[in-house]
Design an enzyme around this catalytic site. Structure first.
Site, PDB file in Angstrom:
ATOM      1  N   TYR A 184       0.515  -1.615  -0.059  1.00 37.21           N
ATOM      2  CA  TYR A 184       0.228  -0.173  -0.126  1.00 37.21           C
ATOM      3  C   TYR A 184       1.239   1.236  -0.226  1.00 37.21           C
ATOM      4  O   TYR A 184       0.395   2.219   0.744  1.00 37.21           O
ATOM      5  CB  TYR A 184      -1.420   0.048   1.093  1.00 37.21           C
ATOM      6  CG  TYR A 184      -1.912  -1.102   1.326  1.00 37.21           C
ATOM      7  CD1 TYR A 184      -2.069  -1.975   0.002  1.00 37.21           C
ATOM      8  CD2 TYR A 184      -3.188  -1.230   1.947  1.00 37.21           C
ATOM      9  CE1 TYR A 184      -3.218  -2.986  -0.066  1.00 37.21           C
ATOM     10  CE2 TYR A 184      -4.152  -2.019   2.476  1.00 37.21           C
ATOM     11  CZ  TYR A 184      -3.951  -2.498   1.095  1.00 37.21           C
ATOM     12  OH  TYR A 184      -5.519  -3.441   0.700  1.00 37.21           O
ATOM     13  N   LYS A 212       4.596 -14.319   4.644  1.00 41.42           N
ATOM     14  CA  LYS A 212       4.591 -15.169   3.862  1.00 41.42           C
ATOM     15  C   LYS A 212       5.939 -15.345   3.672  1.00 41.42           C
ATOM     16  O   LYS A 212       7.010 -14.841   2.407  1.00 41.42           O
ATOM     17  CB  LYS A 212       3.066 -14.893   2.433  1.00 41.42           C
ATOM     18  CG  LYS A 212       3.267 -16.495   1.491  1.00 41.42           C
ATOM     19  CD  LYS A 212       2.243 -17.013   1.834  1.00 41.42           C
ATOM     20  CE  LYS A 212       2.302 -18.117   0.386  1.00 41.42           C
ATOM     21  NZ  LYS A 212       1.913 -19.420   0.596  1.00 41.42           N
ATOM     22  N   ASP A 265      -1.155 -17.681   4.553  1.00 44.08           N
ATOM     23  CA  ASP A 265      -2.814 -18.880   3.789  1.00 44.08           C
ATOM     24  C   ASP A 265      -3.516 -19.962   4.886  1.00 44.08           C
ATOM     25  O   ASP A 265      -3.825 -20.039   4.860  1.00 44.08           O
ATOM     26  CB  ASP A 265      -2.597 -19.335   2.082  1.00 44.08           C
ATOM     27  CG  ASP A 265      -0.754 -19.786   2.712  1.00 44.08           C
ATOM     28  OD1 ASP A 265       0.111 -19.449   3.575  1.00 44.08           O
ATOM     29  OD2 ASP A 265      -0.379 -20.449   1.632  1.00 44.08           O
ATOM     30  N   ASP A 298      -5.413  -6.084   6.314  1.00 42.57           N
ATOM     31  CA  ASP A 298      -6.347  -5.257   5.741  1.00 42.57           C
ATOM     32  C   ASP A 298      -7.597  -6.987   5.354  1.00 42.57           C
ATOM     33  O   ASP A 298      -8.856  -6.775   6.027  1.00 42.57           O
ATOM     34  CB  ASP A 298      -6.472  -4.648   4.871  1.00 42.57           C
ATOM     35  CG  ASP A 298      -7.705  -4.243   3.802  1.00 42.57           C
ATOM     36  OD1 ASP A 298      -8.047  -3.879   4.920  1.00 42.57           O
ATOM     37  OD2 ASP A 298      -7.714  -3.379   2.982  1.00 42.57           O
ATOM     38  N   ASP A 332     -11.263  -8.003   7.718  1.00 42.04           N
ATOM     39  CA  ASP A 332     -12.500  -8.740   7.471  1.00 42.04           C
ATOM     40  C   ASP A 332     -12.859  -9.739   7.859  1.00 42.04           C
ATOM     41  O   ASP A 332     -14.050  -9.695   7.123  1.00 42.04           O
ATOM     42  CB  ASP A 332     -12.087  -7.718   5.772  1.00 42.04           C
ATOM     43  CG  ASP A 332     -12.478  -6.255   5.467  1.00 42.04           C
ATOM     44  OD1 ASP A 332     -12.286  -5.405   6.367  1.00 42.04           O
ATOM     45  OD2 ASP A 332     -12.664  -5.702   4.764  1.00 42.04           O
TER      46      ASP A 332
HETATM   47 MG    MG Z   1     -10.783  -3.184   4.700  1.00 41.31          MG
END
Ligand code: MG
Ligand code: NAI
Length: 336
Positions: A130, A177, A209, A233, A237
């Protein structure tokens, strides 16, 4: 996770910037503000941001709103619509946030896929994929540069080591990872594991994963989860899905001197304007805010009043009830 702003000291009230934003932000943030008013003395300063402001002024985040967040002791933010990235990314930067704290916990009495879930994500908040380094190199090829520094990873780990002291565990679960992204996630993992080791905190590594599967199958195995930006992120969720939906999840973006608190949800255009948004996520964000301002007792009171209302009602339609945002807010205030 505290700043020492003195939230309930009437002689020296903490400054709280309130930025409601668009959609149900304008419904749940006033509700959360009523809760703050009931538990402490604060100097509120209101700022505008989001789609509606962009339409009026051309900018989704006016300079004066950025400055409010950059100078207040704490900020309470609702949500922005299409302009979310233009608002929340700079606001996180305004408070110097290096970690996004996202608790995901099921509440008694609320339907959840996995009622055993009680974990918190400590997500790196400044870099990773990001960081904004994307390029279109040709008609066929686009690339992304991932940024991982020792300093940001260690800062996150140091925060996590302090944070874990207040939890039911003494182990940080480090999600990465590094078996594939050997350089970037390898650096992240090494920095977090080393910093934790220096602080005398145990770590357990979990591949990203495998974490996604295991958190669904046995959420009770996880408690304090440290992860890179994108993984945090997505996985938080996913955990929201395990505990009964977005109307329940608060979050904190913490920096060295100030912090910003926001529900995880967005503007909910499908129900905006109807007065039925669930204010729990915003109120639980307000509870994190007062705790950050060193009023642990007031934070616990807010949490208890919200939890009792979630469990015994009244409830908003997303939780199967028929109550309005105002009715739920009145019920929470009556319990405070
Ligand atoms: Mg989000
Ligand atoms: P959303 O979180 O706004 O809504 C998803 C679903 O959850 C909807 O059905 C909504 O009604 C429900 N929901 C969310 N919060 C609720 C609440 N408090 N009470 C009852 N129901 C609730 O996510 P969506 O639909 O993906 O995005 C809508 C807009 O919000 C988009 O424009 C997006 O860019 C923006 N957004 C902004 C965020 C921010 O400002 N931090 C975060 C996520 C989305």
């Amino acid at each position: 996770m505290s700043a020492g702003g003195g939230g309930s000291d009437p002689a020296n009230p903490a400054t709280v910037a309130v930025i409601a934003g668009d959609g149900i932000g304008a419904e749940v943030i006033p509700a959360a503000r009523r809760v703050l008013d009931a538990v402490g003395e604060f100097e509120f300063v209101a700022g505008e941001a989001g789609d509606a402001v962009r339409e009026e002024t051309g900018s989704a985040l006016p300079e004066e709103t950025y400055e409010l967040a950059a100078s207040a002791d704490a900020t309470l933010f609702g949500a922005a619509g299409e302009t979310a990235a233009d608002v929340i990314l700079p606001l996180r930067e305004a408070v110097g946030s290096f970690v996004n704290v996202r608790p995901a916990r099921a509440f008694p009495g609320v339907d959840a896929l996995r009622p055993e879930t009680d974990l918190v994500f400590l997500r790196e908040n400044t870099e990773g994929v990001y960081a904004g380094h994307e390029d279109r190199l040709s008609d066929d090829l686009s690339t992304l540069t991932r940024v991982v520094t020792d300093s940001a990873s260690r800062r996150l780990a140091e925060f996590a080591c302090e944070y874990v002291e207040g939890r039911d565990t003494d182990t940080l679960q480090v999600v990465h990872k590094a078996n594939v992204m050997r350089e970037t996630d390898g650096r992240f993992r090494d920095a977090v594991v080393d910093a934790a080791g220096e602080a005398g905190v145990d770590t357990e590594e979990v591949l990203m994963d495998a974490f996604a599967t295991r958190v669904c199958l046995e959420p009770e195995r996880f408690d304090t989860v440290v992860c890179p930006n994108l993984a945090g992120d997505v996985l938080s969720d996913l955990a929201a899905g395990l505990v009964g939906g977005l109307g329940l999840l608060p979050s904190a973006n913490v920096g060295p001197d100030r912090a910003l608190f926001e529900p995880v949800h967005g503007t909910a255009p499908d129900i905006a304007g109807e007065g039925v948004a669930n204010p729990a996520a915003a109120m639980l964000s307000a509870a994190m805010l007062v705790e950050y301002l060193d009023d642990e007792a007031a934070g616990a009171d807010v949490r208890a009043a919200v939890e009792a209302t979630l469990s015994d009602g009244p409830r908003t339609p997303d939780l199967g009830g028929e109550a309005t945002t105002d009715e739920v807010t009145d019920a929470v205030l009556a319990r405070l």
